[in-house]
Design a protein around this motif. Structure first.
Motif: not given
Length: 193
Positions: A37-47
């Motif tokens: 879940l943390r990996a998905i959230a980090a991936r989808d977080a605004p860059k």
């Protein structure tokens, strides 16, 4: 857009499991699930935007020409304004140098004019009179004359007559006149150069 849908779907599926094992007295959460879940959230977080985000991907599309193309006119105007300021500063420096040169030229012309006046004071007829006088009589008269006039006359006399007149004068007056004559000679040499 598809990342957001996938994230929302995973959170919807994982929501009840998370609620059951949220760490508030319930069962311990699954570390693998938490990491996923943390990996998905980090991936989808605004860059953070990077320089590559502003590079034109398709030059044919005017809407996608990038940041650099949109500020090109403003950058050119800023560069032109900077160059204009630099030229204005250089122009002021040149004007200052021209002003100083004009001052020097005016000073030089004043020196030349003073020299001409100095030499004009010793009229040829007066010089001829002093050239025919005895050295002791000429020395007495030149000793009582203003220094400029006396030096101008001595300069125009031949060397033998001028030295005889200076020999008959008081030493301090003769030295002052000789210094004045040397200054006139230096100015004459400078004019020739």
């Amino acid at each position: 857009m598809s990342r957001i849908l996938v994230t929302a779907l995973l959170l919807a599926l994982a929501g009840p499991a998370l609620a059951a094992g949220d760490g508030h007295g319930g069962a311990a959460s699954d570390p693998a699930k938490d990491a996923a879940l943390r990996a998905i959230a980090a991936r989808d977080a605004p860059k953070e935007p990077t320089a590559q985000d502003f590079v034109a991907k398709d030059v044919k599309d005017p809407g996608r020409t990038g940041y650099c193309a949109t500020i090109a006119d403003a950058a050119a105007d800023a560069r032109f304004a900077w160059q204009k300021e630099q030229l204005a500063a250089l122009e002021k420096q040149v004007e200052e140098r021209i002003r100083r040169l004009e001052e020097k030229r005016a000073e030089y012309e004043a020196v030349v004019q003073r020299r001409k006046e100095f030499l004009a004071k010793a009229d040829e007829s007066v010089v001829a009179v002093y050239a025919k006088m005895k050295a002791d009589a000429a020395a007495l008269q030149l000793a009582n004359m203003p220094e400029d006039n006396a030096a101008a006359i001595l300069v125009k006399l031949n060397a033998r007559a001028a030295s005889a007149v200076l020999a008959e004068m008081e030493a301090s007056r003769a030295a002052a006149l000789a210094r004045r004559m040397a200054e006139a000679g230096r100015r004459k040499d400078n004019e020739r150069s």
